[in-house]
Design an enzyme around this catalytic site. Structure first.
Site: not given
Length: 505
Positions: A173, A292
């Site tokens: 991320e 995710e």
């Protein structure tokens, strides 16, 4: 009462079922590792301190690949801290989750845990605050057979055989301001490309995952993917996607349609990746690692988040308790991943134990299955062979977030021995009568028909009521002349397995 008709044609093959689709995620966050899968004082703990009752549930869940050790955690992680004699490992502050990390579980221990669960390791490297050389050192430690400084160190640390990690994540991320060492797409694309190129100099057969956007609502979504891939396309194999969903302001109808956004997310990333590939005149395709995904009550977490004055070990964080409705959404999202098996070839349910997880534990006490455990475990067990694209005729209902959405959704898989049909009824109030034309697939009899639902869509499984929501036998399922009929309760997820005569080839 809603009705739906589904056509399944043996020629409408999307792609093979990829076992990596049923991956999960273990991060050094909250009680996922410590007091979750690792609790040396627990009655079920083995010699490494791992809870064997949790191991049994992980095997039942059917997770195949485990992404480790983060997550946000990895952006401050020194991998060297987690190897060698445990009594000599340093305690560090984890800035991502404001807690102390003891490093009592590290790469070698986790690799042994993976063998207990029959899972594959997907390892993340810290490109945020470290760089190329530490990534190469970790690769040498993990994968080189012996005869070098770091591979010999692994052997001396009690792991004579290489861990042979095939799949590696280049950070996590990196578009997010919450990430230690976050970067612009241009800066990240450059460091990811250089790290990937160096790692493939060491082993050209590695499968490398470059960070995509942290969600489809991120302002840089799309531009991030394009910029990062313009730098790294030639060196990487996957782009990651991350998506979490929750019911907001009592809008259950929109929440049940969360898979619509996941579908949009995947299609957009695929189109962007292919655009870059076409510009580069490349025959290579970038696949997606949706590493995710889950239901996560993030808004509640953000509103109740505490600023800790002290640094403590393994605080209780993100321990969402899932409802029957949450299980339906998780099952529907897994169906969507299967529908995109031509490009989504790896995925990770985030996370595995205690932290927004299908498995919960209590220190010194039991481990139990959350509601979301069941659609995942059943799909992992039944889905095999090839994914078949269904043609669905069904009514629509209006949602505030996505507009008109199909009441019934479905996907199917087929191999030489079995057809598996997965179904969702999103209607809030009414059961749906569904027929599925299976004549093309040669199904001869029903071997299993189960449904996950509850009269109370807010019902949960807790330490005191561990089996409040469990799959139940759907006796309405019937097969006649190759047509399956089944009644789906409101807000439900169902799976039907049928014996195949093997004449679908």
């Amino acid at each position: 009462m809603p009705r739906a008709h589904i056509e399944l044609d043996k020629r409408a093959v999307i792609a093979p079922v990829h076992r990596r689709t049923f991956g999960s995620f273990v991060e050094h966050l909250g009680r996922c590792v410590y007091d979750g899968l690792y609790e040396p004082g627990h009655p079920s703990a083995n010699e490494d301190g791992f809870r064997m009752d949790v191991v049994a549930l992980v095997k039942e869940l059917g997770s195949t690949t485990i992404r480790y050790p983060g997550g946000n955690f990895v952006s401050g992680f020194r991998w060297e801290d987690s190897i060698g004699p445990r009594e000599k490992r340093p305690v560090r502050r984890d800035l991502a989750w404001h807690s102390l990390e003891s490093n009592q579980v590290g790469l070698d221990e986790f690799a042994r845990w993976l063998k207990l669960t029959d899972s594959e390791l997907m390892l993340a490297v810290n490109v945020a605050t470290r760089g190329i050389l530490p990534a190469l050192d970790l690769l040498e430690y993990a994968n080189h057979p012996g005869g070098t400084a770091l591979s010999d160190l692994r052997i001396a640390n009690g792991s004579p055989e290489p861990h042979n990690v095939r799949m590696w994540c280049l950070g996590n991320e990196m578009d997010g301001s919450w990430q230690t060492g976050f970067m612009t797409a241009d800066d990240y694309g450059k460091i990811a490309a250089r790290t990937a190129a160096a790692m493939k100099m060491a082993d050209k057969d590695l499968e490398l995952v470059v960070c995509g956007s942290s969600g489809s609502a991120i302002p840089t979504f799309g531009d991030w993917e394009r910029t990062v891939l313009e730098h790294s396309y030639d060196y990487v194999d996957y782009m990651s996607c991350h998506a979490y969903y929750q019911e907001l302001d009592g809008d259950l109808g929109s929440f049940l349609a969360s898979a619509i956004d996941m579908d949009y997310f995947i299609d957009t990333v695929v189109a962007t990746a292919d655009h870059v590939g076409y510009k580069k005149r490349s025959s290579k395709k970038i696949n997606i690692s949706f590493d995710e995904w889950n239901v996560w009550y993030l808004k509640e977490h953000q509103e109740s988040q505490k600023t800790y004055d002290e640094w403590i070990y393994a605080p209780r964080q993100l321990e969402d308790v899932y409802t029957a409705a949450d299980a339906v959404v998780v099952g529907n999202m897994l169906m969507t991943l299967l529908k995109h098996s031509d490009r989504v070839t790896s995925a990770s349910l985030a996370q595995l134990v205690n932290v927004i997880a299908p498995i919960m534990t209590e220190p010194g006490g039991p481990a139990w299955r959350q509601t979301t455990f069941y659609p995942f475990s059943i799909t992992s067990r039944l889905a095999s062979g090839e994914v078949i694209r269904p043609v669905i005729q069904t009514a629509k209902y209006e949602t505030a977030k996505y507009g008109p959405v199909s009441v019934v959704d479905s996907v199917a898989t087929v191999d030489d021995d079995q057809v598996a049909v997965f179904l969702v009824n999103r209607d809030l109030d009414e059961p749906a009568d569904v027929t599925v034309d299976l004549r093309s697939l040669g199904s001869s009899r029903i071997t299993e028909a189960v449904t996950v639902s509850d009269a109370d869509v807010r019902a949960t499984n807790t330490i005191t009521h561990q089996t409040r929501v469990t799959p139940w036998l759907n006796t309405s399922a019937a097969l006649c002349d190759g047509v399956l009929s089944i009644r789906l309760p409101p807000v439900s997820w169902s799976a039907v397995a049928l014996r195949s005569r093997g004449d679908h080839q």
